[in-house]
Design a protein around this motif. Structure first.
Motif, mmCIF file in Angstrom:
data_model
loop_
_atom_site.group_PDB
_atom_site.id
_atom_site.type_symbol
_atom_site.label_atom_id
_atom_site.label_comp_id
_atom_site.label_asym_id
_atom_site.label_seq_id
_atom_site.Cartn_x
_atom_site.Cartn_y
_atom_site.Cartn_z
ATOM 1 N N LYS A 109 -46.742 -35.845 28.179
ATOM 2 C CA LYS A 109 -46.071 -34.771 27.534
ATOM 3 C C LYS A 109 -45.729 -33.468 28.280
ATOM 4 C CE LYS A 109 -46.311 -36.213 22.874
ATOM 5 N NZ LYS A 109 -45.089 -36.172 22.624
ATOM 6 N N PHE A 110 -44.751 -32.656 28.296
ATOM 7 C CA PHE A 110 -44.376 -31.674 28.866
ATOM 8 C C PHE A 110 -43.906 -30.426 28.237
ATOM 9 C CE2 PHE A 110 -43.956 -34.965 31.870
ATOM 10 C CZ PHE A 110 -44.730 -34.623 33.138
ATOM 11 N N LYS A 111 -44.414 -29.199 28.223
ATOM 12 C CA LYS A 111 -43.962 -28.138 27.369
ATOM 13 C C LYS A 111 -42.770 -27.373 28.195
ATOM 14 C CE LYS A 111 -46.941 -28.176 24.052
ATOM 15 N NZ LYS A 111 -46.387 -28.324 22.638
ATOM 16 N N GLN A 112 -41.942 -26.989 27.414
ATOM 17 C CA GLN A 112 -40.774 -26.104 28.175
ATOM 18 C C GLN A 112 -41.473 -25.051 29.024
ATOM 19 O OE1 GLN A 112 -38.499 -23.387 25.552
ATOM 20 N NE2 GLN A 112 -36.634 -24.284 26.399
ATOM 21 N N GLY A 113 -40.641 -25.079 30.237
ATOM 22 C CA GLY A 113 -41.223 -24.192 31.297
ATOM 23 C C GLY A 113 -42.172 -24.697 32.197
ATOM 24 N N GLU A 114 -42.826 -25.904 32.019
ATOM 25 C CA GLU A 114 -43.689 -26.330 32.769
ATOM 26 C C GLU A 114 -43.070 -27.156 33.926
ATOM 27 O OE1 GLU A 114 -47.398 -29.371 32.466
ATOM 28 O OE2 GLU A 114 -46.257 -29.070 30.496
ATOM 29 N N LYS A 115 -43.549 -26.976 35.193
ATOM 30 C CA LYS A 115 -43.176 -27.947 36.345
ATOM 31 C C LYS A 115 -43.266 -29.336 36.027
ATOM 32 C CE LYS A 115 -43.930 -29.718 41.020
ATOM 33 N NZ LYS A 115 -44.420 -29.541 42.139
ATOM 34 N N ILE A 116 -41.989 -30.006 36.046
ATOM 35 C CA ILE A 116 -41.634 -31.525 35.601
ATOM 36 C C ILE A 116 -41.399 -32.233 36.633
ATOM 37 C CG2 ILE A 116 -39.430 -31.039 35.060
ATOM 38 C CD1 ILE A 116 -39.703 -32.668 32.583
ATOM 39 N N TYR A 117 -40.843 -31.690 37.906
ATOM 40 C CA TYR A 117 -40.472 -32.489 38.867
ATOM 41 C C TYR A 117 -40.063 -31.560 40.042
ATOM 42 C CZ TYR A 117 -37.927 -36.903 40.277
ATOM 43 O OH TYR A 117 -37.329 -37.976 40.925
ATOM 44 N N GLU A 118 -39.687 -32.342 41.190
ATOM 45 C CA GLU A 118 -39.539 -31.407 42.377
ATOM 46 C C GLU A 118 -38.443 -32.086 43.148
ATOM 47 O OE1 GLU A 118 -42.878 -32.334 45.467
ATOM 48 O OE2 GLU A 118 -43.334 -30.516 43.990
ATOM 49 N N GLU A 119 -37.613 -31.268 43.828
ATOM 50 C CA GLU A 119 -36.554 -31.873 44.832
ATOM 51 C C GLU A 119 -37.372 -32.667 45.927
ATOM 52 O OE1 GLU A 119 -33.751 -29.100 46.791
ATOM 53 O OE2 GLU A 119 -34.736 -27.645 45.590
#
Length: 145
Positions: free
Chosen positions: A103-113
């Motif tokens: 689970k991820f909260k809004q605004g949390e880092k989720i991915y990167e280029e």
């Protein structure tokens, strides 16, 4: 959006800068899809953030760089409607630490280029669809097996 930014029940764009390096209506790798390639403001690797509270629902185990997330509840979309939303991101260099159900909260880092797969430069291949995830992968905004 910026790291940590939240607006309850609103879907936000997942990066600080909106820069599209390839649109959805072209004759290159996005032909027949609703995908875009997004890049940050520089030539490096920039972070993407959870656009809403979401759960990782699918991880590409074959090529090892695609993740699909689904909103935990209905969110306000750009067209003014509320819906569950799911999206896929591709090309991050290492997704080994991610697990389905995370689970991820809004605004949390989720991915990167990144440049994993057949990418020719750092970016995120981004595809989004309304509704709950139904299996398979997203090509045209609908579920595909």
């Amino acid at each position: 959006m910026k790291r940590g930014q939240t607006i309850k029940d609103v879907a936000l764009f997942p990066m600080e800068v909106l820069a599209i390096s390839q649109g959805m209506f072209n004759n290159f790798s996005h032909k027949g899809s609703m995908a875009i390639d997004i890049i940050g403001s520089g030539g490096g690797i920039e972070d993407a953030f959870a656009p809403f509270d979401c759960t990782l629902r699918w991880k590409d185990v074959k090529s090892g760089h695609g993740l699909l997330f689904q909103s935990d509840r209905e969110v306000l979309c750009a067209d003014g409607t509320y819906s569950h939303v799911h999206f896929v991101m591709w090309h991050m260099n290492d997704i080994s630490a991610y697990r389905v159900g995370q689970k991820f909260k809004q605004g949390e880092k989720i991915y990167e280029e990144g440049m994993a797969g057949r990418a020719t430069g750092n970016h995120i291949h981004f595809n989004v669809a309304k509704g709950k995830y139904g299996g398979g992968y997203i090509v045209t905004g609908k579920h595909n097996a």
